[in-house]
Design a protein around this motif. Structure first.
Motif, PDB file in Angstrom:
ATOM      1  N   TRP A 124      -5.480  10.519   2.840  1.00 34.86           N
ATOM      2  CA  TRP A 124      -6.406   9.728   2.035  1.00 34.86           C
ATOM      3  C   TRP A 124      -7.809   9.823   2.620  1.00 34.86           C
ATOM      4  N   PRO A 156      -4.795   3.488   2.108  1.00 35.68           N
ATOM      5  CA  PRO A 156      -5.476   2.753   3.186  1.00 35.68           C
ATOM      6  C   PRO A 156      -5.739   1.285   2.870  1.00 35.68           C
ATOM      7  N   THR A 157      -6.078   0.987   1.600  1.00 31.97           N
ATOM      8  CA  THR A 157      -6.423  -0.381   1.214  1.00 31.97           C
ATOM      9  C   THR A 157      -5.290  -0.999   0.413  1.00 31.97           C
ATOM     10  N   TYR A 158      -4.633  -2.012   0.977  1.00 28.24           N
ATOM     11  CA  TYR A 158      -3.613  -2.753   0.231  1.00 28.24           C
ATOM     12  C   TYR A 158      -4.254  -3.317  -1.040  1.00 28.24           C
ATOM     13  N   ARG A 159      -3.620  -3.101  -2.184  1.00 30.19           N
ATOM     14  CA  ARG A 159      -4.183  -3.664  -3.420  1.00 30.19           C
ATOM     15  C   ARG A 159      -3.218  -3.515  -4.592  1.00 30.19           C
ATOM     16  N   ALA A 199     -11.980   8.065   2.080  1.00 29.41           N
ATOM     17  CA  ALA A 199     -12.843   7.092   1.418  1.00 29.41           C
ATOM     18  C   ALA A 199     -13.913   7.802   0.598  1.00 29.41           C
ATOM     19  N   GLU A 222     -10.746   5.370  -3.247  1.00 25.53           N
ATOM     20  CA  GLU A 222     -10.119   6.222  -2.247  1.00 25.53           C
ATOM     21  C   GLU A 222      -9.442   7.400  -2.933  1.00 25.53           C
ATOM     22  N   LEU A 276     -12.003  -5.803  -5.717  1.00 23.88           N
ATOM     23  CA  LEU A 276     -12.479  -4.666  -4.938  1.00 23.88           C
ATOM     24  C   LEU A 276     -13.263  -3.662  -5.774  1.00 23.88           C
ATOM     25  N   ARG A 320      -6.873  -7.880  -3.770  1.00 19.48           N
ATOM     26  CA  ARG A 320      -5.968  -8.130  -2.658  1.00 19.48           C
ATOM     27  C   ARG A 320      -6.162  -9.571  -2.197  1.00 19.48           C
ATOM     28  N   HIS A 347       0.838  -1.202   0.000  1.00 20.39           N
ATOM     29  CA  HIS A 347       0.000   0.000   0.000  1.00 20.39           C
ATOM     30  C   HIS A 347       0.877   1.257   0.000  1.00 20.39           C
ATOM     31  N   SER A 404     -18.034   3.288  -3.081  1.00 26.26           N
ATOM     32  CA  SER A 404     -17.499   2.184  -3.877  1.00 26.26           C
ATOM     33  C   SER A 404     -18.154   2.123  -5.246  1.00 26.26           C
ATOM     34  N   THR A 464     -13.510  -0.663  -4.133  1.00 27.50           N
ATOM     35  CA  THR A 464     -13.100   0.446  -3.279  1.00 27.50           C
ATOM     36  C   THR A 464     -12.608   1.654  -4.082  1.00 27.50           C
TER      37      THR A 464
END
Length: 318
Positions: free
Chosen positions: A246, A201-204, A248, A237, A233, A223, A182, A251, A235
């Motif tokens: 960052w 924020p979101t590992y991907r 949110a 961000e 995902l 992920r 991330h 989605s 997601t």
């Protein structure tokens, strides 16, 4: 070199934490569809009307997971891979001129590379993610030069530009195969230096992104959520370089991996992708995010479903 893209099939993973590994592609009106080896044009919609897709001259070297950049209205298709040809990885560079609807071959990348990121800043195209290397291409002289290496080597990352600074976001390393990042790192070509920013924020990886105003929006991707399964995902961000924070956002209606992102008329277009990890269900979807209303809507579907495509905005067509 490009990480082997397993199309979400089963492969052993271990989630690691190295400089934030758990670890997860660029801006347009013309789409260079890697998988179908075509070029498509998406005309921005007039008020109250849908956009229209038009087929353009095919790319000479059919490939996916390539990088693209636009300089002076010319699209440069860089590197990529062709799984059907013994998983060939290319250093090929081909330039498309929308005025003449023609392609020409340009100087190749110094090394074969795919699944990385590219962006144009002040007439120079920067490619990051070929291992630790950063390469700069000058279309005026048709030459490549090495620049300061990226601190966290990775591929399958997202790249965006705000205020002439390139941001490398997420991705995954070549080893271990289950790691995902991330990391957010900023490259300033004026000083030829990298700096670490606050992590995504979101590992991907296999996400895509676009810059609207002074914010970078990162959408979708995948992920690992188990030893043999990846979660796709939806997601979204947003990163603000001015505050290094960052936030949110809503989605996507349909989660996708390996989609292409671009910005038209201040809206983020998420085009194509795949909805699953194990079976590549290619999509023709066009999902559109409006930051003014903080809402999503569906756009005109692509004629050909695909993922790991790339697209770029041409000047005067935003």
């Amino acid at each position: 070199m490009c990480n082997r893209v397993n199309s979400g099939r089963r492969w052993p993973r271990q989630t690691t934490e190295k400089m934030q590994p758990v670890r997860a592609g660029t801006q347009l009106s013309a789409l260079l569809p890697l998988a179908a080896f075509l070029a498509l044009w998406l005309s921005p919609p007039a008020r109250g009307q849908s956009g229209v897709w038009v087929t353009k001259a095919p790319m000479p070297t059919g490939r996916s997971s390539l990088m693209v950049g636009v300089v002076n209205g010319v699209v440069y298709a860089i590197g990529g891979r062709r799984p059907a040809a013994a998983d060939t990885i290319y250093e090929t560079v081909e330039a498309y001129d929308p005025k003449t609807d023609t392609w020409v071959t340009r100087a190749p990348l110094p090394v074969p590379c795919c699944g990385t990121g590219a962006a144009a800043i002040s007439g120079i195209i920067y490619v990051v993610g070929c291992g630790p290397s950063t390469y700069a291409y000058d279309p005026g002289t048709n030459t490549w030069t090495a620049r300061a290496p990226m601190p966290t080597p990775r591929s399958a990352l997202s790249v965006a530009v705000v205020s002439d600074v390139l941001y490398a976001i997420g991705g995954k390393p070549a080893d271990p195969p289950g790691a995902v990042y991330h990391s957010t790192e900023a490259y300033d070509p004026r000083s030829n230096s990298w700096a670490e920013s606050v992590p995504l924020p979101t590992y991907r990886f296999f996400a895509c992104d676009g810059a609207i105003g002074e914010l970078v929006y990162v959408a979708g991707g995948e992920r690992p959520v188990g030893p043999s399964f990846n979660q796709v995902l939806g997601t979204l961000e947003a990163y603000d370089p001015a505050t290094n924070t960052w936030g949110a956002r809503p989605s996507m209606p349909v989660p996708v991996r390996g989609a292409a992102c671009g910005v038209i008329a201040g809206k983020l277009y998420v085009v194509g992708g795949s909805r699953t990890d194990y079976t590549d269900t290619l999509q023709s979807l066009v999902q559109i995010y409006d930051p003014q209303t903080d809402t999503w809507e569906m756009g005109p579907a692509m004629p050909t479903p695909r993922f790991f495509a790339a697209w770029m905005i041409f000047p005067g067509r935003k």
